[in-house]
Design a protein around this motif. Structure first.
Motif, PDB file in Angstrom:
ATOM      1  N   VAL A 278       0.872  -1.178   0.000  1.00 48.54           N
ATOM      2  CA  VAL A 278       0.000   0.000   0.000  1.00 48.54           C
ATOM      3  C   VAL A 278       0.908   1.227   0.000  1.00 48.54           C
ATOM      4  CG1 VAL A 278      -1.764   1.293   1.242  1.00 48.54           C
ATOM      5  CG2 VAL A 278      -1.861  -1.204   1.196  1.00 48.54           C
ATOM      6  N   LYS A 279       0.853   1.991  -1.072  1.00 48.03           N
ATOM      7  CA  LYS A 279       1.776   3.113  -1.233  1.00 48.03           C
ATOM      8  C   LYS A 279       1.639   4.125  -0.105  1.00 48.03           C
ATOM      9  CE  LYS A 279       4.893   5.109  -3.865  1.00 48.03           C
ATOM     10  NZ  LYS A 279       6.214   4.472  -4.097  1.00 48.03           N
ATOM     11  N   ALA A 280       0.411   4.375   0.333  1.00 47.62           N
ATOM     12  CA  ALA A 280       0.203   5.349   1.405  1.00 47.62           C
ATOM     13  C   ALA A 280       0.880   4.903   2.697  1.00 47.62           C
ATOM     14  CB  ALA A 280      -1.297   5.544   1.635  1.00 47.62           C
ATOM     15  N   PHE A 281       0.818   3.603   2.977  1.00 48.75           N
ATOM     16  CA  PHE A 281       1.468   3.083   4.184  1.00 48.75           C
ATOM     17  C   PHE A 281       2.985   3.252   4.088  1.00 48.75           C
ATOM     18  CE2 PHE A 281       3.691  -0.517   6.178  1.00 48.75           C
ATOM     19  CZ  PHE A 281       3.316  -0.348   7.501  1.00 48.75           C
ATOM     20  N   GLN A 282       3.557   2.896   2.931  1.00 50.04           N
ATOM     21  CA  GLN A 282       5.003   3.016   2.754  1.00 50.04           C
ATOM     22  C   GLN A 282       5.454   4.473   2.883  1.00 50.04           C
ATOM     23  OE1 GLN A 282       7.206   0.562   2.398  1.00 50.04           O
ATOM     24  NE2 GLN A 282       5.690  -1.088   2.401  1.00 50.04           N
ATOM     25  N   ASN A 283       4.692   5.389   2.284  1.00 49.59           N
ATOM     26  CA  ASN A 283       5.047   6.812   2.384  1.00 49.59           C
ATOM     27  C   ASN A 283       4.936   7.307   3.820  1.00 49.59           C
ATOM     28  OD1 ASN A 283       5.468   6.926  -0.368  1.00 49.59           O
ATOM     29  ND2 ASN A 283       3.400   7.650  -0.826  1.00 49.59           N
ATOM     30  N   PHE A 284       3.914   6.852   4.530  1.00 53.96           N
ATOM     31  CA  PHE A 284       3.738   7.245   5.931  1.00 53.96           C
ATOM     32  C   PHE A 284       4.935   6.807   6.771  1.00 53.96           C
ATOM     33  CE2 PHE A 284       2.375   5.944  10.200  1.00 53.96           C
ATOM     34  CZ  PHE A 284       1.915   7.153  10.699  1.00 53.96           C
ATOM     35  N   MET A 285       5.369   5.561   6.585  1.00 51.75           N
ATOM     36  CA  MET A 285       6.500   5.047   7.370  1.00 51.75           C
ATOM     37  C   MET A 285       7.791   5.789   7.038  1.00 51.75           C
ATOM     38  SD  MET A 285       5.142   2.815   9.329  1.00 51.75           S
ATOM     39  CE  MET A 285       6.492   1.848   9.998  1.00 51.75           C
ATOM     40  N   VAL A 286       7.987   6.111   5.771  1.00 55.33           N
ATOM     41  CA  VAL A 286       9.185   6.859   5.371  1.00 55.33           C
ATOM     42  C   VAL A 286       9.165   8.256   5.975  1.00 55.33           C
ATOM     43  CG1 VAL A 286      10.379   7.910   3.410  1.00 55.33           C
ATOM     44  CG2 VAL A 286       9.577   5.548   3.263  1.00 55.33           C
ATOM     45  N   ASN A 287       8.012   8.903   5.943  1.00 57.44           N
ATOM     46  CA  ASN A 287       7.902  10.266   6.488  1.00 57.44           C
ATOM     47  C   ASN A 287       8.121  10.303   7.996  1.00 57.44           C
ATOM     48  OD1 ASN A 287       7.335  11.335   3.965  1.00 57.44           O
ATOM     49  ND2 ASN A 287       5.114  11.091   4.202  1.00 57.44           N
ATOM     50  N   ILE A 288       7.692   9.256   8.686  1.00 61.22           N
ATOM     51  CA  ILE A 288       7.823   9.225  10.140  1.00 61.22           C
ATOM     52  C   ILE A 288       9.210   8.763  10.577  1.00 61.22           C
ATOM     53  CG2 ILE A 288       6.957   8.177  12.284  1.00 61.22           C
ATOM     54  CD1 ILE A 288       5.049  10.207  11.067  1.00 61.22           C
ATOM     55  N   PHE A 289       9.703   7.672   9.965  1.00 63.81           N
ATOM     56  CA  PHE A 289      10.940   7.031  10.452  1.00 63.81           C
ATOM     57  C   PHE A 289      12.130   7.159   9.505  1.00 63.81           C
ATOM     58  CE2 PHE A 289       7.331   4.590  12.238  1.00 63.81           C
ATOM     59  CZ  PHE A 289       7.557   4.829  13.575  1.00 63.81           C
ATOM     60  N   GLY A 290      11.917   7.676   8.321  1.00 61.86           N
ATOM     61  CA  GLY A 290      13.025   7.833   7.390  1.00 61.86           C
ATOM     62  C   GLY A 290      13.155   6.659   6.437  1.00 61.86           C
ATOM     63  N   GLU A 291      14.059   6.795   5.469  1.00 67.00           N
ATOM     64  CA  GLU A 291      14.221   5.796   4.419  1.00 67.00           C
ATOM     65  C   GLU A 291      14.679   4.441   4.957  1.00 67.00           C
ATOM     66  OE1 GLU A 291      13.519   5.950   1.295  1.00 67.00           O
ATOM     67  OE2 GLU A 291      13.050   8.088   1.073  1.00 67.00           O
ATOM     68  N   GLU A 292      15.324   4.432   6.103  1.00 63.39           N
ATOM     69  CA  GLU A 292      15.879   3.185   6.639  1.00 63.39           C
ATOM     70  C   GLU A 292      14.937   2.497   7.620  1.00 63.39           C
ATOM     71  OE1 GLU A 292      18.735   1.907   5.548  1.00 63.39           O
ATOM     72  OE2 GLU A 292      18.792   3.599   4.158  1.00 63.39           O
ATOM     73  N   TRP A 293      13.661   2.808   7.590  1.00 66.64           N
ATOM     74  CA  TRP A 293      12.742   2.232   8.573  1.00 66.64           C
ATOM     75  C   TRP A 293      12.628   0.715   8.444  1.00 66.64           C
ATOM     76  CZ3 TRP A 293       8.184  -0.462   7.692  1.00 66.64           C
ATOM     77  CH2 TRP A 293       7.715  -0.472   6.373  1.00 66.64           C
ATOM     78  N   THR A 294      12.865   0.177   7.251  1.00 66.99           N
ATOM     79  CA  THR A 294      12.739  -1.273   7.051  1.00 66.99           C
ATOM     80  C   THR A 294      13.891  -2.055   7.680  1.00 66.99           C
ATOM     81  OG1 THR A 294      13.830  -1.084   4.902  1.00 66.99           O
ATOM     82  CG2 THR A 294      11.424  -1.037   4.920  1.00 66.99           C
ATOM     83  N   SER A 295      14.939  -1.351   8.146  1.00 66.26           N
ATOM     84  CA  SER A 295      16.070  -2.067   8.752  1.00 66.26           C
ATOM     85  C   SER A 295      15.653  -2.806  10.025  1.00 66.26           C
ATOM     86  CB  SER A 295      17.210  -1.101   9.071  1.00 66.26           C
ATOM     87  OG  SER A 295      16.803  -0.142  10.039  1.00 66.26           O
ATOM     88  N   VAL A 296      14.627  -2.288  10.721  1.00 64.07           N
ATOM     89  CA  VAL A 296      14.152  -2.970  11.933  1.00 64.07           C
ATOM     90  C   VAL A 296      13.579  -4.332  11.576  1.00 64.07           C
ATOM     91  CG1 VAL A 296      12.525  -2.881  13.861  1.00 64.07           C
ATOM     92  CG2 VAL A 296      13.693  -0.800  13.114  1.00 64.07           C
ATOM     93  N   GLY A 297      12.689  -4.354  10.587  1.00 65.14           N
ATOM     94  CA  GLY A 297      12.150  -5.636  10.137  1.00 65.14           C
ATOM     95  C   GLY A 297      13.218  -6.529   9.557  1.00 65.14           C
ATOM     96  N   GLY A 298      14.207  -5.938   8.874  1.00 64.98           N
ATOM     97  CA  GLY A 298      15.308  -6.734   8.334  1.00 64.98           C
ATOM     98  C   GLY A 298      16.114  -7.412   9.431  1.00 64.98           C
ATOM     99  N   ASN A 299      16.322  -6.697  10.530  1.00 65.07           N
ATOM    100  CA  ASN A 299      17.040  -7.287  11.662  1.00 65.07           C
ATOM    101  C   ASN A 299      16.243  -8.437  12.288  1.00 65.07           C
ATOM    102  OD1 ASN A 299      19.121  -5.453  11.341  1.00 65.07           O
ATOM    103  ND2 ASN A 299      18.267  -4.001  12.805  1.00 65.07           N
TER     104      ASN A 299
END
Length: 426
Positions: free
Chosen positions: A53-74
């Protein structure tokens, strides 16, 4: 029918019962069950990171930055990336406990053995290539063989015995010392031979000769049909088919869903990931309500049955059935050893396996990319397991409708017999 039932009870059930209680298969099954919470957490991390969902991805980037997926990656690194390490320890632990040996010491020695057999990276780090799903077969083989040797040495007279009064933890540690030395030295010699003779490893040999061919065969419609048939045949005779076949299903199908997850995490569409038949494939699209798609049976009873007995049993079973727990309906209706229910109970899942396979293989529905708790209700599971697609929900609804139509004629037949018995008794 009675002759067939008699033959199955006399010939098939004893064999299936022995297989289901075989300690090594039970240890493998319990080993996977022990790490299932980690697998579910890892799957949810992948799903959140790649929620389409593009809106969800944009929301997470705006709140936590481009590297927000590193938490899930860990989280993924601490779960699926070390799947083989987890399995070797838990399987060894459960097998040793079945012999009343020191389960913790056996698990530690098995883990050390597996690490010795695992190739290292150029900078002498442990290779994730073999620590994850690709090393799963070696993990299971290592756990079983190492634990068998460990428990024989552990229970022999060739151990260090401590005097009375020493804490039990210290006693166990010293008792496990000689078995650990023998096993680790022996395995180190074997690994050195692999490197010296062929510049290879046990992982590469097992993967290329056993694991890879088995996974190619398992990701096919004929194999999926065999799994569905055997699971329900065992259940019909009162044997827990899911538990009996669990070691096979987990060992073969777990690497396939992990491969799908890896590619999905890398940006590949759920339509384009390679594997169709996975464990979530069965859980979400075939075993709705539990083995036999018994959620459809409950609905069929409400539609077609007039018997107070069947309707009351279905009413009591419905809440559990929504979460894929079907023992109340299995033994309350009953389905187990009920010849009238044999055909729809086995035929239904076979038909749903075919429809699901065709829907995924033709690209009508995305393939499975997430491991969910097996108690996840239908509709929710169909949405999540396909990476957030309404098509997964649609396939579940269609499959439920097919299963309901298959059950209704048989429900009407047993309902007539039940009403006749009630009238006779009255």
């Amino acid at each position: 029918m009675s002759k067939v039932m008699q033959v199955m009870e006399e010939k098939f059930m004893p064999i299936a019962g022995r297989i289901g209680s075989q300690r090594h298969l039970v240890a493998i099954r319990d080993g996977f069950v022990s790490i299932m919470p980690l697998m579910i957490v890892g799957s949810l991390a992948v799903l959140v990171n790649n929620f389409p969902v593009k809106a969800f991805q944009n929301f997470m980037v705006n709140i936590f930055g481009e590297e927000w997926t590193s938490v899930g990656g860990n989280v993924w690194t601490g779960t699926f990336a070390i799947l083989a390490l987890l399995v070797v320890a838990t399987t060894s632990y459960h097998l040793a406990k079945s012999y009343n040996a020191d389960g913790l010491s056996a698990a530690v020695v098995s883990l050390a053995t597996f690490i010795i057999l695992t190739p290292v990276t150029p900078d002498f780090g442990l290779s994730y290539e073999w620590a994850g799903a690709q090393g799963l077969f070696v993990a299971i083989i290592t756990a079983l063989i190492t634990t068998e040797i460990f428990r024989l040495l552990y229970n022999s007279k060739f151990t260090i015995k401590m005097p009375d009064g020493v804490p039990s933890g210290v006693v166990k540690s010293f008792k496990a010392l000689i078995p650990a030395i023998v096993i680790l030295v022996l395995v180190s010699l074997i690994q050195a031979l692999f490197v010296l003779i062929g510049d290879t490893s046990l992982h590469e040999i097992v993967f290329n000769t056993i694991q890879k061919p088995l996974q190619s065969l398992s990701d096919s419609l004929p194999t999926a049909l065999i799994i569905a048939f055997l699971n329900h045949l065992l259940w019909f005779f009162g044997l827990h088919g899911t538990n009996i076949l669990g070691p096979i299903i987990e060992s073969i199908y777990m690497p396939l869903i992990i491969k799908n997850q890896e590619l999905f995490s890398a940006g590949v569409s759920a339509f384009d990931v390679p594997h169709i038949v996975t464990k979530p494939f069965f859980d979400s699209f075939v075993f709705m309500g539990g083995s036999g798609t018994t959620l459809a049976l409950i609905i069929a009873v409400f539609i077609a049955s007039k018997s107070a007995h069947y309707r009351s049993i279905s009413s009591l079973s419905a809440p559990a059935g929504l979460f894929n727990i079907n023992e109340p309906i299995m033994f309350g209706l009953p389905i187990v050893l009920n010849p009238m229910m044999l055909i729809p109970f086995i035929l239904g899942p076979i038909v749903l396996t075919i429809t699901s396979y065709l829907a995924l293989s033709l690209g009508l529905v995305p393939k499975t990319i997430a491991m969910l708790p097996w108690t996840t209700p239908p509709i929710v599971s169909g949405y999540l397991v396909t990476g957030g697609s309404w098509r997964g929900i649609a396939l579940q609804v269609i499959n439920l409708a097919i299963a309901i139509m298959l059950y209704i004629p048989f429900i009407r037949a047993v309902d007539k017999a039940e009403l006749k018995n009630q009238n006779t008794a009255a």
